[in-house]
Design an enzyme around this catalytic site. Structure first.
Site, PDB file in Angstrom:
ATOM      1  N   GLU A 195     -11.184 -10.169  10.134  1.00  0.00           N
ATOM      2  CA  GLU A 195      -9.896  -9.496  10.307  1.00  0.00           C
ATOM      3  C   GLU A 195      -8.991 -10.451  11.067  1.00  0.00           C
ATOM      4  O   GLU A 195      -9.148 -10.657  12.268  1.00  0.00           O
ATOM      5  CB  GLU A 195     -10.057  -8.176  11.055  1.00  0.00           C
ATOM      6  CG  GLU A 195      -8.734  -7.470  11.329  1.00  0.00           C
ATOM      7  CD  GLU A 195      -7.854  -7.381  10.098  1.00  0.00           C
ATOM      8  OE1 GLU A 195      -6.819  -8.092  10.051  1.00  0.00           O
ATOM      9  OE2 GLU A 195      -8.200  -6.620   9.171  1.00  0.00           O
TER      10      GLU A 195
ATOM     11  N   HIS B  12      -7.911  -8.502   1.691  1.00  0.00           N
ATOM     12  CA  HIS B  12      -7.229  -7.236   1.942  1.00  0.00           C
ATOM     13  C   HIS B  12      -5.873  -7.528   2.582  1.00  0.00           C
ATOM     14  O   HIS B  12      -5.695  -8.545   3.223  1.00  0.00           O
ATOM     15  CB  HIS B  12      -8.066  -6.323   2.823  1.00  0.00           C
ATOM     16  CG  HIS B  12      -9.045  -5.510   2.050  1.00  0.00           C
ATOM     17  ND1 HIS B  12      -9.342  -4.202   2.342  1.00  0.00           N
ATOM     18  CD2 HIS B  12      -9.781  -5.818   0.953  1.00  0.00           C
ATOM     19  CE1 HIS B  12     -10.223  -3.729   1.476  1.00  0.00           C
ATOM     20  NE2 HIS B  12     -10.518  -4.712   0.629  1.00  0.00           N
TER      21      HIS B  12
ATOM     22  N   PRO C 138       9.574   5.130   6.922  1.00  0.00           N
ATOM     23  CA  PRO C 138      10.730   4.726   7.742  1.00  0.00           C
ATOM     24  C   PRO C 138      10.401   3.605   8.711  1.00  0.00           C
ATOM     25  O   PRO C 138      10.367   3.800   9.927  1.00  0.00           O
ATOM     26  CB  PRO C 138      11.074   6.025   8.475  1.00  0.00           C
ATOM     27  CG  PRO C 138       9.757   6.715   8.635  1.00  0.00           C
ATOM     28  CD  PRO C 138       8.957   6.371   7.394  1.00  0.00           C
TER      29      PRO C 138
ATOM     30  N   GLU D 283      -9.796   3.916   1.189  1.00  0.00           N
ATOM     31  CA  GLU D 283      -9.807   4.292   2.599  1.00  0.00           C
ATOM     32  C   GLU D 283      -8.698   5.272   2.966  1.00  0.00           C
ATOM     33  O   GLU D 283      -8.796   6.004   3.954  1.00  0.00           O
ATOM     34  CB  GLU D 283      -9.731   3.041   3.495  1.00  0.00           C
ATOM     35  CG  GLU D 283      -8.419   2.302   3.469  1.00  0.00           C
ATOM     36  CD  GLU D 283      -8.329   1.277   2.351  1.00  0.00           C
ATOM     37  OE1 GLU D 283      -7.435   0.417   2.413  1.00  0.00           O
ATOM     38  OE2 GLU D 283      -9.137   1.340   1.412  1.00  0.00           O
TER      39      GLU D 283
ATOM     40  N   GLU E 181       0.836  -1.202   0.000  1.00  0.00           N
ATOM     41  CA  GLU E 181       0.000   0.000   0.000  1.00  0.00           C
ATOM     42  C   GLU E 181       0.871   1.251   0.000  1.00  0.00           C
ATOM     43  O   GLU E 181       0.990   1.969   0.991  1.00  0.00           O
ATOM     44  CB  GLU E 181      -0.952  -0.045   1.190  1.00  0.00           C
ATOM     45  CG  GLU E 181      -1.905  -1.230   1.100  1.00  0.00           C
ATOM     46  CD  GLU E 181      -2.831  -1.357   2.291  1.00  0.00           C
ATOM     47  OE1 GLU E 181      -2.883  -0.424   3.114  1.00  0.00           O
ATOM     48  OE2 GLU E 181      -3.508  -2.387   2.398  1.00  0.00           O
TER      49      GLU E 181
END
Length: 701
Positions: A407, A481, A197, A506, A176
């Site tokens: 999830e 996802h 980072p 999102e 992402e």
């Protein structure tokens, strides 16, 4: 004179005899149209390499092949024993897809190699298509090699010039990221481009697909196909001009791939086209995967869905009941029974088969400040204010289903052993699709503060395959996802409907957001691997401020561009992602309701990576067509002809266009709807606002 003739005759006979006894070993392979050429070589040191040409241009120069194994080095001392050529020209039918029938036409070259000092055998199989070149390594079963560990894959892509590339930073756990364009030599340059980072994001390394514009008439993309038991490949900038090298995602102990002969790697793919649209139209990645694994596919469907999702991201409601990410919450819990029934009523009214519900199960309250945890969820116990049996029964009475959300927080140690029980539960409840998320570190231990695996390594590649296979046993479809990247496996497992694997919608709700250019980069990079779950369809662009930020959040597109995403952000299962209240009474919502999800054919009308993109798709089983066109931050005027429409037929074009005053920054929600009669001989001009788009339905009269 007689002596001379006799000598010539003898020489001819000797040449003839030699030609019959010597075995010619083929090392060059051309595509059926002869435009793409793969050439193989073994040099004087026994190093194996290849080059690639398109027409007369050698755009990949001598590039090394081979491996470093834990106990053997397979980088030189090879000899070529033999080779074999064969061809294929066939067609196959998709269960669903961007087109109904796919042509699989290629020439194939198999090279049989032996390393002299060890007698180890290695095959390289190459295929040449009109839309690209692919090759893979095959380790035959052999006495001298049984179990083995790959410590480095030596595959190189040494480009002839420092061409322009479209890429994003690779790490071993997350795709992402923002996309950049730069010369190949600057890929992964963390001094010039922003790199997050964190501990794993590596400088000088890019994800695949990485797409490269060689010149105005040649664009290519580097990726892989049939990734099912191997480590995901990244591309390492070797800091040697324009040479990229395969960099595999490791197990935590440093092993890259654990294998046993016979064994084969994924295909290393080089899609080749003379324009950007040709990459989108290419079927090579899917063709390199095995055929459909299921005899019965009648249970696999494509459709659109709504859900309790966007409201969680914009902060209207919460995933948890009491605490979220370690902090108390005062806003209501989104996945309660009453709210679920409200969404079910909306879905039934407007013809959406599924309602996605996130945050319905116990565990969200126990998550710490980051999306990590160990043994938090059991994925079958509802929150106190959500009755899953009541909700599923109510949905059934309305002709709707719940889309289950799991999830996993990448707690594979607990989720994988529970899949059989969980998927049976879904089947018993009448659920057809599960969306499975993988945030957080893989198998993170909250006590020891350690994790065990990387998302893109062989361990997780194996898990994703097990998951989709187990889902098929219960006739369930899967949307992922935070996944491993797509490499065309939807051909083999057509219940694998979509994967995220990119900065989705999102990000507009709680970060600096996706820039207007983002939508005209993804189709030529990430989506080349397979369908994306981008969650389009946002109508309210201004999202306001959040507790932690003084900067208001917003979606950086026009409303018409959100409609066009249903064509350009390809998915067989797209979401209507906005709140129901933002759809009610808005005439643009009709396009979302009408746009199909399965296609007979798809054609790119124009495209320039990072600038603009127009595609048309034919609804499966009809002569109706749908068009999506999008732009970056600049306004566009794009001329198209309608020759894709059926000849001799009249169509009503319903055009959802940016209004004249529309602008992604200043006036994003301004649009107009125009209706006109057209035929295949007509031409149109698409007027796109800055950051805008246009969506058109062409329906036969």
């Amino acid at each position: 004179m007689f002596k001379t003739l006799t000598t010539i005759t003898i020489l001819a006979l000797l040449i003839s005899c030699t030609s019959k006894t010597e075995k010619v070993i083929e090392t060059e392979l051309r595509s059926p149209d002869s435009k793409n050429t793969f050439s193989f070589d073994v040099d004087s040191t026994g190093m194996i390499s290849y080059t690639v040409h398109h027409n007369d241009l050698q755009f990949i120069e001598t590039s090394r092949l081979g491996f470093e194994l834990k106990k053997h080095s397979l980088k030189n001392n090879f000899e070529l024993l033999s080779s074999k050529k064969q061809s294929n020209n066939s067609q196959w039918k998709t269960v669903w897809g961007q087109r109904e029938t796919i042509k699989d036409h290629y020439n194939e070259l198999t090279l049989h190699l032996r390393q002299k000092e060890t007698n180890l055998l290695l095959d390289i199989v190459a295929r040449a298509y009109d839309d690209g070149i692919a090759f893979r390594y095959v380790f035959p079963q052999q006495e001298s090699l049984d179990e083995f560990i790959i410590m480095d894959e030596l595959t190189e892509f040494d480009f002839a010039g420092d061409y322009k590339a479209w890429w994003n930073f690779a790490d071993y756990d997350n795709y992402e990221k923002e996309y950049y364009n730069s010369p190949i030599s600057r890929i992964g340059d963390s001094t010039k481009f922003y790199r997050r980072p964190n501990k794993e994001e590596r400088p000088n390394m890019a994800n695949t697909p990485t797409t490269i514009e060689v010149n105005d008439n040649l664009v290519i993309s580097i990726h892989e196909a049939d990734l099912t038991d191997y480590a995901g490949m990244n591309l390492l900038n070797t800091l040697n001009d324009s040479k990229l090298k395969a960099q595999l995602t490791p197990w935590l102990n440093g092993d890259l791939v654990r294998a046993k002969t016979p064994f084969q790697s994924p295909w290393r793919t080089i899609q080749i086209s003379e324009n950007a649209g040709g990459l989108v139209e290419s079927d090579m990645i899917m063709n390199l995967n095995p055929p459909n694994a299921y005899e019965d596919t009648s249970w696999i469907q494509t459709y659109k869905y709504i859900g309790i999702w966007w409201e969680l991201h914009i902060g209207k409601t919460a995933w948890a009941e009491k605490t979220q990410f370690g902090k108390p919450i005062t806003k209501p819990h989104g996945a309660n029974t009453k709210n679920a029934k409200y969404h079910i009523d909306f879905a039934a009214k407007h013809g959406f088969p599924d309602v996605l519900i996130e945050g319905w199960d116990k565990g969200w309250d126990d998550m710490e400040g980051s999306w990590t945890g160990y043994g938090i969820f059991d994925w079958k116990t509802s929150t106190d204010d959500f009755d899953i049996k009541e909700v599923c029964q109510y949905a059934k009475e309305k002709g709707v289903r719940m889309m289950m959300y799991h999830e996993t927080i990448s707690d594979i140690d607990h989720y994988e052993p529970a899949m059989d029980e969980l998927y049976k539960m879904c089947s018993d409840l009448g659920i057809k699709t599960i969306k499975v998320g993988y945030t957080g570190d893989v198998n993170y231990d909250t006590v020891k503060k350690t994790y065990k695996q990387h998302h893109h390594g062989q361990y997780m590649v194996r898990h994703y395959k097990k998951m989709v296979q187990k889902a098929a046993e219960y006739k369930l479809m899967i949307v992922n996802h935070e996944p491993i990247k797509y490499t065309g496996e939807q051909r083999t497992y057509p219940n694998l409907m979509a994967r995220e694997g990119a900065r989705g919608q999102e990000y507009n709700a709680w970060s600096k957001g996706n820039q207007p250019e983002h939508g005209v980069v993804l189709p030529f990079t990430r989506i080349l691997g397979g369908p994306i779950d981008f969650t389009p369809g946002i109508f309210k662009m201004f999202l306001g401020k959040r507790d932690w930020s003084e900067v208001p959040f917003r979606v950086k597109t026009t409303l018409s561009k959100q409609l066009a995403y249903y064509l350009t952000m390809y998915s067989p299962m797209p979401m209507a992602a906005d709140l129901p209240v933002n759809y009610e009474g808005n005439p643009a919502f009709q396009f979302i309701k009408d746009v199909p999800t399965d296609w007979s054919d798809s054609k790119v009308l124009n495209a320039k990576i990072g600038d603009y993109y127009t595609i048309v798709r034919q609804e499966k089983g009809t002569d109706n067509w749908y068009l999506g066109s999008i732009s970056d931050e600049n306004a566009r005027s794009l001329d198209i002809d309608l020759s894709f429409l059926s000849k001799g037929k009249k169509y009503q074009a319903t055009i959802y266009a940016d209004a004249k005053d529309a602008h992604w920054l200043e006036n994003p929600e301004s649009f107009e709807i125009i209706k006109k009669e057209v035929t295949s001989i007509d031409k149109m001009t698409l007027e796109l606002a800055p950051g805008g788009g246009q969506a058109i339905e062409f329906k036969t009269l």
